[in-house]
Enzyme design. Structure first.
Site, PDB file in Angstrom:
ATOM      1  N   HIS A   7      51.581 -20.368   6.537  1.00 60.36           N
ATOM      2  CA  HIS A   7      51.605 -21.375   5.468  1.00 60.36           C
ATOM      3  C   HIS A   7      53.047 -21.835   5.264  1.00 60.36           C
ATOM      4  O   HIS A   7      53.977 -21.023   5.364  1.00 60.36           O
ATOM      5  CB  HIS A   7      51.030 -20.778   4.174  1.00 60.36           C
ATOM      6  CG  HIS A   7      50.809 -21.820   3.128  1.00 60.36           C
ATOM      7  ND1 HIS A   7      51.838 -22.333   2.386  1.00 60.36           N
ATOM      8  CD2 HIS A   7      49.682 -22.475   2.736  1.00 60.36           C
ATOM      9  CE1 HIS A   7      51.354 -23.261   1.564  1.00 60.36           C
ATOM     10  NE2 HIS A   7      50.047 -23.364   1.761  1.00 60.36           N
TER      11      HIS A   7
ATOM     12  N   GLU B 251      48.883 -29.336   7.223  1.00 60.07           N
ATOM     13  CA  GLU B 251      49.367 -29.468   5.848  1.00 60.07           C
ATOM     14  C   GLU B 251      50.793 -30.005   5.859  1.00 60.07           C
ATOM     15  O   GLU B 251      51.761 -29.224   5.937  1.00 60.07           O
ATOM     16  CB  GLU B 251      49.387 -28.098   5.165  1.00 60.07           C
ATOM     17  CG  GLU B 251      48.036 -27.415   5.086  1.00 60.07           C
ATOM     18  CD  GLU B 251      47.999 -26.460   3.901  1.00 60.07           C
ATOM     19  OE1 GLU B 251      47.183 -26.684   3.013  1.00 60.07           O
ATOM     20  OE2 GLU B 251      48.815 -25.535   3.858  1.00 60.07           O
TER      21      GLU B 251
HETATM   22  P1  PGA Z   1      47.894 -28.137  -2.829  1.00 63.44           P
HETATM   23  O1  PGA Z   1      48.260 -26.930  -1.869  1.00 63.44           O
HETATM   24  O2  PGA Z   1      46.427 -28.437  -2.629  1.00 63.44           O
HETATM   25  O3  PGA Z   1      48.208 -27.646  -4.184  1.00 63.44           O
HETATM   26  O4  PGA Z   1      48.743 -29.303  -2.408  1.00 63.44           O
HETATM   27  C1  PGA Z   1      47.694 -26.822  -0.584  1.00 63.44           C
HETATM   28  C2  PGA Z   1      48.273 -25.632   0.111  1.00 63.44           C
HETATM   29  O5  PGA Z   1      49.451 -25.339  -0.054  1.00 63.44           O
HETATM   30  O6  PGA Z   1      47.589 -24.926   0.850  1.00 63.44           O
END
Ligand code: PGA
Length: 248
Positions: A98, A166
């Protein structure tokens, strides 16, 4: 039947014993077990896992996941948690790489690769997170950056993998890429994985970053997108329920 949709609720360092149980029971009221095309994966902070484990003894639409694990099974790693215990407490999925781990804890793709290797050895399912910074996006270097993250983070022995795209500039900011931008990246991920990792027979691609009840439906209908990884909106009961209702 609608295509299979995966919803990963990344609760990060939020919720407590009461609020986490509440969100699980709310989910069970909305999603019935006969909805085979829906998978909800809850990723709580480590200390909640032993308490929540009892809800995930048998597989249904709901799975337990962890937000991270160490790449060793045991040892002198103060503050870390072992995959061995995560498995014993019914975790089936483990998030790796992540961007908060990569930026705050300086984790490298090399570490992520070792973690996924161990996750494979334990027959659990890795969720690899990748995503570029705003600078790489602006400099049009994002495809190079993502392809390096993919090549450096996936070990040879991988057969089954979820990849969550992401973009760092989207996490927690309320800014999301356009449908065309997500399409470009999901097609690229598929191409890059198929070309370099022919043993991966089961690849699922998710989008994560500022997903909420207003953009959720638009994102999950993108052709190569199999679901979403949701942070902030997955701990807000009203938002979460609205998203779940769009799945049924
Ligand atoms: P968010 O986070 O939906 O709050 O933008 C997503 C993540 O970090 O996995």
């Amino acid at each position: 039947m609608k295509k299979e949709t995966i919803f990963i609720a990344n609760w990060k360092m939020n919720l407590n014993i009461h609020t986490s149980e509440k969100l699980i029971s709310v989910s069970r009221e909305i999603i019935h077990e006969n909805k085979k095309n829906i998978k909800i994966i809850f990723c709580p902070q480590f200390l909640l896992i032993p308490n929540l484990s009892r809800f995930f003894v048998r597989n249904s639409n709901f799975y337990l996941g962890a937000q991270d694990c160490h790449y060793n099974v045991n040892g002198a790693f103060t503050g870390d948690s072992s995959i061995d215990l995560l498995k014993k407490f019914n975790c089936k999925y483990i998030i790796s790489g992540h961007s908060e781990r990569r930026t705050v804890y300086k984790e490298l793709s090399d570490d992520v690769c070792k973690k996924i290797n161990l996750i494979n050895e334990f027959s659990l399912l890795p969720v690899l997170c990748i995503g570029e910074s705003i600078e790489d996006r602006k400099n049009k270097n994002y495809l190079n950056f993502l392809s390096k993250q993919i090549l450096d983070s996936i070990p040879e022995n991988t057969k089954q993998l979820l990849i969550a795209y992401e973009p760092i500039w989207s996490i927690g900011t309320g800014i999301i890429p356009s449908v065309e931008e997500i399409e470009e990246i999901s097609d690229f991920i598929k191409f890059c994985v198929n070309k370099n990792f022919p043993d991966i027979q089961d690849l699922k691609i998710l989008y994560g970053g500022s997903v909420n009840s207003s953009n959720f439906e638009k994102i999950i209908t993108i052709s190569n997108i199999n679901g979403c990884l949701v942070g902030g909106s997955s701990i807000n009961e009203e938002e979460y329920v609205k998203m779940l209702k769009k799945l049924i």
